[in-house]
Design a protein around this motif. Structure first.
Motif, short mmCIF file in Angstrom:
data_model
loop_
_atom_site.label_atom_id
_atom_site.label_comp_id
_atom_site.label_asym_id
_atom_site.label_seq_id
_atom_site.Cartn_x
_atom_site.Cartn_y
_atom_site.Cartn_z
N PHE A 8 7.69 3.11 6.77
CA PHE A 8 6.33 3.30 7.05
C PHE A 8 5.36 4.23 6.14
O PHE A 8 4.34 3.63 5.44
CB PHE A 8 6.02 3.70 8.48
CG PHE A 8 4.59 3.57 8.77
CD1 PHE A 8 4.09 2.39 9.39
CD2 PHE A 8 3.75 4.91 8.82
CE1 PHE A 8 2.66 2.34 9.62
CE2 PHE A 8 2.38 4.88 9.28
CZ PHE A 8 1.80 3.47 9.53
N VAL A 9 5.81 5.32 5.78
CA VAL A 9 5.02 6.16 4.95
C VAL A 9 4.96 5.53 3.35
O VAL A 9 4.02 5.52 2.68
CB VAL A 9 5.75 7.63 4.89
CG1 VAL A 9 5.17 8.48 3.68
CG2 VAL A 9 5.42 8.25 6.06
N TYR A 10 6.14 4.85 2.81
CA TYR A 10 6.16 4.25 1.56
C TYR A 10 5.83 2.82 1.53
O TYR A 10 5.88 2.35 0.54
CB TYR A 10 7.57 4.48 0.99
CG TYR A 10 7.80 6.03 0.49
CD1 TYR A 10 7.13 6.59 -0.39
CD2 TYR A 10 8.86 6.78 1.35
CE1 TYR A 10 7.50 7.92 -0.90
CE2 TYR A 10 8.82 7.95 1.19
CZ TYR A 10 8.16 8.74 -0.17
OH TYR A 10 8.49 10.11 -0.52
N GLN A 11 5.13 2.37 2.52
CA GLN A 11 4.79 0.74 2.39
C GLN A 11 3.87 0.46 1.42
O GLN A 11 3.17 1.22 1.06
CB GLN A 11 4.29 0.42 3.94
CG GLN A 11 3.07 0.88 4.46
CD GLN A 11 2.63 0.41 5.36
OE1 GLN A 11 2.58 -1.04 5.97
NE2 GLN A 11 2.11 1.19 6.42
N GLY A 12 4.37 -0.50 0.62
CA GLY A 12 3.35 -0.99 -0.23
C GLY A 12 4.03 -0.43 -1.63
O GLY A 12 3.38 -0.95 -2.52
N SER A 13 4.56 0.68 -1.79
CA SER A 13 5.30 1.13 -2.98
C SER A 13 6.57 0.33 -3.25
O SER A 13 7.03 -0.30 -2.37
CB SER A 13 5.49 2.63 -2.94
OG SER A 13 6.61 2.75 -1.89
N SER A 14 7.23 0.86 -4.46
CA SER A 14 8.48 -0.09 -4.83
C SER A 14 9.60 0.80 -4.22
O SER A 14 10.56 0.13 -3.85
CB SER A 14 8.43 0.23 -6.30
OG SER A 14 8.56 2.00 -6.68
N ASP A 15 9.33 1.95 -3.44
CA ASP A 15 10.52 2.45 -2.42
C ASP A 15 10.42 1.84 -1.25
O ASP A 15 11.31 2.07 -0.41
CB ASP A 15 10.18 3.82 -2.57
CG ASP A 15 10.59 4.86 -3.65
OD1 ASP A 15 11.31 4.22 -4.73
OD2 ASP A 15 9.88 5.76 -3.97
#
Length: 175
Positions: free
Chosen positions: A131-138
């Motif tokens: 959830f925190v990293y959504q939209g990122s490559s991770d």
């Protein structure tokens, strides 16, 4: 005792039931989830429920883990950390004789519950990270870990249900 303290005590007393209910809902509805690296702007109700109830479940799950660890139950669920294998070995030896492991103590059932606590924590942590990293490559990496630990947790839930049935059989037999 004030109202907030009473409310917190009630929640703490019911954490196991809350976590199980939320987990079952999330597991049963997970086949309908279509989330990649982020929750879409026009996400389905199932996607939105999974994300937001999942965050609530993660918080309650981590609180449940903390409650068990702080109340000294870590010795029950993780006796191997203190190299206490006595009850486990005894129960394994009794299985071929048709004796069910006992609930409680530091035996098979408790060790499996400890594994379930760890899996629940891993599902919670990886879900929060996703959830925190959504939209990122991770995000996709955290999604992969979340799904992997969730599958392990589903396996644990099945075993937990079987062990609960054994516990009921044992209670009926001994009453």
């Amino acid at each position: 005792m004030n109202q907030v303290s009473r409310w917190c005590r009630t929640i703490a007393d019911k954490l196991h039931v809350i976590v199980v209910a939320l987990s079952i809902f999330l597991v049963v509805t997970s086949p309908w989830i279509l989330i990649g690296s982020r929750l879409r702007a026009k996400a389905s109700i199932w996607d939105s429920l999974h994300v937001y109830l999942g965050l609530v479940a993660a918080i309650f799950g981590l609180l449940f883990l903390l409650k068990n660890l702080l109340n000294g139950h870590w010795r029950q669920f993780f006796p191997w950390l203190t190299l206490d294998f006595g009850q486990l070995v005894q129960e394994i030896k009794q299985i071929p004789q048709g004796r069910l492991p006992s609930s409680g103590g530091k035996g098979i059932f408790s060790i499996v519950e400890g594994i379930g606590l760890v899996l629940m924590a891993l599902v919670s942590i990886t879900g929060i990270a996703w959830f925190v990293y959504q939209g990122s490559s991770d995000a996709l990496m955290w999604r992969k870990y979340h799904i992997m630990f969730a599958q392990g947790f589903v396996g644990f839930l099945v075993i937990h249900i079987i062990f609960a049935a054994f516990h009921i059989i044992d209670m009926v037999r001994n009453s």
